[in-house]
Every structure is written in C-alpha cells, then in structure tokens.
Design a protein around this motif. Structure first.
Motif, PDB file in Angstrom:
ATOM      1  N   ARG A   1      -1.501  -3.181   9.368  1.00 35.26           N
ATOM      2  CA  ARG A   1      -0.207  -2.600   9.741  1.00 35.26           C
ATOM      3  C   ARG A   1       0.837  -3.708   9.751  1.00 35.26           C
ATOM      4  O   ARG A   1       0.718  -4.686  10.479  1.00 35.26           O
ATOM      5  CB  ARG A   1      -0.277  -1.938  11.109  1.00 35.26           C
ATOM      6  CG  ARG A   1       1.027  -1.261  11.510  1.00 35.26           C
ATOM      7  CD  ARG A   1       0.899  -0.461  12.782  1.00 35.26           C
ATOM      8  NE  ARG A   1      -0.116   0.561  12.699  1.00 35.26           N
ATOM      9  CZ  ARG A   1       0.042   1.779  12.181  1.00 35.26           C
ATOM     10  NH1 ARG A   1       1.208   2.117  11.674  1.00 35.26           N
ATOM     11  NH2 ARG A   1      -0.944   2.650  12.164  1.00 35.26           N
TER      12      ARG A   1
ATOM     13  N   ASN B   1       7.797  -3.266   9.491  1.00 32.64           N
ATOM     14  CA  ASN B   1       8.171  -1.901   9.120  1.00 32.64           C
ATOM     15  C   ASN B   1       7.137  -0.843   9.520  1.00 32.64           C
ATOM     16  O   ASN B   1       7.295   0.322   9.215  1.00 32.64           O
ATOM     17  CB  ASN B   1       8.473  -1.798   7.623  1.00 32.64           C
ATOM     18  CG  ASN B   1       7.282  -2.171   6.768  1.00 32.64           C
ATOM     19  OD1 ASN B   1       6.135  -2.063   7.176  1.00 32.64           O
ATOM     20  ND2 ASN B   1       7.560  -2.626   5.556  1.00 32.64           N
TER      21      ASN B   1
ATOM     22  N   LYS C   1       4.317  -0.019   8.379  1.00 32.29           N
ATOM     23  CA  LYS C   1       3.573   0.645   7.306  1.00 32.29           C
ATOM     24  C   LYS C   1       2.160   0.089   7.246  1.00 32.29           C
ATOM     25  O   LYS C   1       1.934  -1.092   7.486  1.00 32.29           O
ATOM     26  CB  LYS C   1       4.264   0.435   5.961  1.00 32.29           C
ATOM     27  CG  LYS C   1       5.571   1.163   5.843  1.00 32.29           C
ATOM     28  CD  LYS C   1       6.168   0.999   4.470  1.00 32.29           C
ATOM     29  CE  LYS C   1       7.496   1.736   4.399  1.00 32.29           C
ATOM     30  NZ  LYS C   1       8.166   1.540   3.123  1.00 32.29           N
TER      31      LYS C   1
END
Length: 185
Positions: free
Chosen positions: A42, A46, A48
């Motif tokens: 992760r 951001n 993501k």
C-alpha cells in the motif's frame, strides 16, 4: 536493508523513493523456475495497493516511521495545521493524510503523526475522545420507539448513533477506530 524473504505484513519498505506498507507477503514456489516473494504493498502517499514480486535474495530497504505528538490548531485551505509540541513549530498536513480522522478533529486534540524524513505519512488519533453532542437528527419526530437509537451530530460534525437518553449538550465518549458511542461522561 533486509532480504525480501524477511518481508512481513505491517513492515514499511522504501522502493524508488516511495514508502509502502506491506499488506501481504507470500513465498511462491513453482515446479519449474525459481521461487519468488509475492507482495501486496500500500502506497503511503496515495493509499493505492500494488503487487510486486521479489527474488528471495533481493535486498529491500526498510523504512522506520517516527511518531511525534501533534496538537490540532485549525484548517487552512486543504491543509490541517498542527503544533509540534516538542519544538513549538507548526506542521501542515494535507487533508488526504488526515482522511476520515477529520470527523473527530477539534482545536486542542492531540494525536500522533507518523514521520519519515520530515514528511508526514499518517496520523493516529487517541483510541477514545470525549466530544459534545451539538445536534440530534430527527428530534422533532414524535413516533420514536423507546429503545431505538438516534443520530447525534457532534461538535466536530461527525454523526454517531447514540442512545435515546442522550441530549444536546451532553459530553460523550467515542471510539475513534469504529466511530461508536461508548458512554456519557
């Protein structure tokens, strides 16, 4: 530096000047070919999730996040301004880092910020906070069931299910992880 075979969930690693939290790490062995380490990472900037494979002997840089106590001051544009209580300097943290924690922020709340090289990558609220109920939704409805919960709006703007005996102006204890009512203070 650590070997990729030592990567474990929760670890923070640095790849190409980006920080990632390891979500999962599995050693994969194949019948023909070399084994590898399959990870889900992760991105701390951001949020993501990306998948990345490593050779078992590949070296990976482990990053350490330092905790610093900060006190919330005010919102300025898309940045939350905090006071670093150790050196009395102001720290601006983007709203993307504060994320859902904004529901429980009010002036004077202390929290821990996670730093790496003077960049904030996360904030951790205290487990419990005491906040005032400023409004109750649907209070004008007369047909409430005696044991039903109602929705209270806290001084920070957060909405929390509360028992029917809680009134506007009451101070209640909230679990900041789940956003649930704990007790009246």
């Amino acid at each position: 530096m650590v070997s990729s075979s030592q990567i474990s969930p929760g670890m923070i690693i640095k790849i190409d000047d980006k920080l990632f939290r390891v979500e999962s790490s599995v050693k994969v062995t194949v019948a023909k070919g070399t084994p590898f380490i399959k990870t889900k990472l992760r991105d701390l900037v951001n949020d993501k999730v990306v998948e990345k494979n490593f050779k078992p002997t590949q070296q990976v840089e482990e990053a350490v996040l330092k905790e610093k106590p900060l006190e919330f001051l005010y919102l300025e544009g898309s940045y939350f301004m905090f006071l670093d209580t150790s050196n009395l300097e102001q720290v601006a943290i983007p709203s993307t880092i504060v994320s859902e924690n904004v529901n429980f922020l009010k002036e004077g709340i202390s929290l821990n910020a996670l730093f790496h090289e003077d960049i904030v990558y996360g904030v951790e609220l205290p487990a419990f906070l005491e906040l005032m109920v400023s409004k109750i939704e649907g209070e004008e409805d007369e047909g409430l069931i005696a044991n039903a919960t109602k929705v209270g709006i806290l001084e920070t703007g957060a909405k929390v299910e509360i028992p029917p005996f809680i009134e506007v102006g009451d101070i209640i204890k909230i679990d900041t992880k789940t956003g649930e009512y704990i007790q009246r203070v």
